[in-house]
Scaffold this active site. Sequence first.
Site, PDB file in Angstrom:
ATOM      1  N   LYS A  79       0.839  -1.203   0.000  1.00  0.00           N
ATOM      2  CA  LYS A  79       0.000   0.000   0.000  1.00  0.00           C
ATOM      3  C   LYS A  79       0.872   1.250   0.000  1.00  0.00           C
ATOM      4  O   LYS A  79       1.868   1.326   0.723  1.00  0.00           O
ATOM      5  CB  LYS A  79      -0.910  -0.011   1.223  1.00  0.00           C
ATOM      6  CG  LYS A  79      -1.890   1.154   1.301  1.00  0.00           C
ATOM      7  CD  LYS A  79      -2.797   1.020   2.518  1.00  0.00           C
ATOM      8  CE  LYS A  79      -3.763   2.183   2.625  1.00  0.00           C
ATOM      9  NZ  LYS A  79      -4.674   2.031   3.789  1.00  0.00           N
ATOM     10  N   SER A 148      -9.404   2.356   2.854  1.00  0.00           N
ATOM     11  CA  SER A 148      -8.456   3.044   1.988  1.00  0.00           C
ATOM     12  C   SER A 148      -7.477   2.109   1.281  1.00  0.00           C
ATOM     13  O   SER A 148      -6.754   2.536   0.382  1.00  0.00           O
ATOM     14  CB  SER A 148      -7.652   4.041   2.833  1.00  0.00           C
ATOM     15  OG  SER A 148      -6.925   3.371   3.871  1.00  0.00           O
ATOM     16  N   SER A 172     -10.231   0.097   6.947  1.00  0.00           N
ATOM     17  CA  SER A 172      -9.549   0.150   5.655  1.00  0.00           C
ATOM     18  C   SER A 172      -8.922  -1.151   5.177  1.00  0.00           C
ATOM     19  O   SER A 172      -8.438  -1.221   4.056  1.00  0.00           O
ATOM     20  CB  SER A 172      -8.467   1.238   5.686  1.00  0.00           C
ATOM     21  OG  SER A 172      -9.066   2.502   5.815  1.00  0.00           O
TER      22      SER A 172
END
Length: 442
Positions: A79, A148, A172
């Site tokens: 990420k 996210s 997330s």
Amino acid sequence: MTVPQSLARLTAVELSAGVASGALSAERVAREHLDRIAEREPSVGAWVHLDPDQVMTQARALDRAAVQGPLHGVPVGIKDIIATADMPTQYGSPIYRHHRPPWDAACVVALRAAGAIIFGKTVTTEFATSYAGKTVNPHDPTRTPGGSSSGSAAAVADFMVPLALGTQTGGSVIRPASFCGVVGYKPSFAAINRHGVKPLSESLDTVGVMARSVADAALLVAVVTGRHAWARPPQVDAPRIGVWRTPTWEQGAPETIAALEGAIHTFEERGARVEDVSVAPIFAQADSAHHDIEHFEMARALAFEAREHADRLSAVLKGRLAQGMRCAPERYDHGLAVAAECRRALSQVFARYDVLLAPSAIGEAPKGLTSTGNAVFNRIWTLFGVPAITIPAARGPNGLPVGIQIIGGMGADIKALAVSAWAMRALGQQLGDATGELARVC
């Protein structure tokens, strides 16, 4: 081992075993995953940085070396709020376009030491908050993949990589994993070292993982934490499961409630003791406590960006930072006190149950790409710091995945993993398509 037509369909455990035995090369593994990405990335948009030459250089170096660890030759996505010294780390913001830290995050160092191929950086929302990136749901490009950790969930779900790192401050990891139909695992708070991860909320930020099986998720977390026993959770036969019908239960869509009720029926048939949990009144304050803590800390963590680059922040983020600045320290302190009281009360609940069962998300991934969905069924577990694992459990009215969430006690990750693997096997017997395939290797 029998090598399938497409290596991209193998799990991390299978790929690792194949490379270690010599049946597979890291170069072939990398090439076939890059081919999958080349085919699907224009439609899915899971990556913000991926350099095929860099990937192949890593793979060839691994083939020349002795097996380094349990992820030797296994592709992993990172990420893009997690620092990588050899790739940009842009935090989902134009402020940091082409930014490259001089170090790897601690979790990336651990992955490299275990022989993983760092494939690239997956899309994140802006600073891992609310403003969506370019990624779509691989099951339906008109719907959100969640956030996210949107790129990580989509990349794993679409067989671009078997493993990816994400983070969770609200929901997330769990929510995008549920929307995309993969396993999402948020370990106990601070189990994975956060050095090199862009801070948002020091009290809440947790590094987690995406995978297509519980075994893969356990392996990845075992590698980056050094808790090697977590990669081999014990077999369970008749777990004690408490059903947490949260104060926000009425927000669950029919498909989510049906998935929970169906799972309860299946688990009881297989010998589990399942009963509703009696929830103490203090838990009704947990969601607002999370909100105050997150926004208060977020406003301070992003104070530099708000002061020096306000014109390059989204209106959504500026609004949330303003909320944080309006939150009085006394209100923030009250939120911390509520969280501490809830954790004490929760420890008493876990004296009676091995795990808790709760919704992973309101329902299927909603239509549209401007919102990443609601974290109402995730925030409290992040606040409490306990391990949370979502597994695919059903399909909704539009044929999209619906997950259920299995919660463990603080530090009891190995028990949560064991029950999650048991649950996924039980549910996989009645689910088709990819979910049934996942149960084979959970």
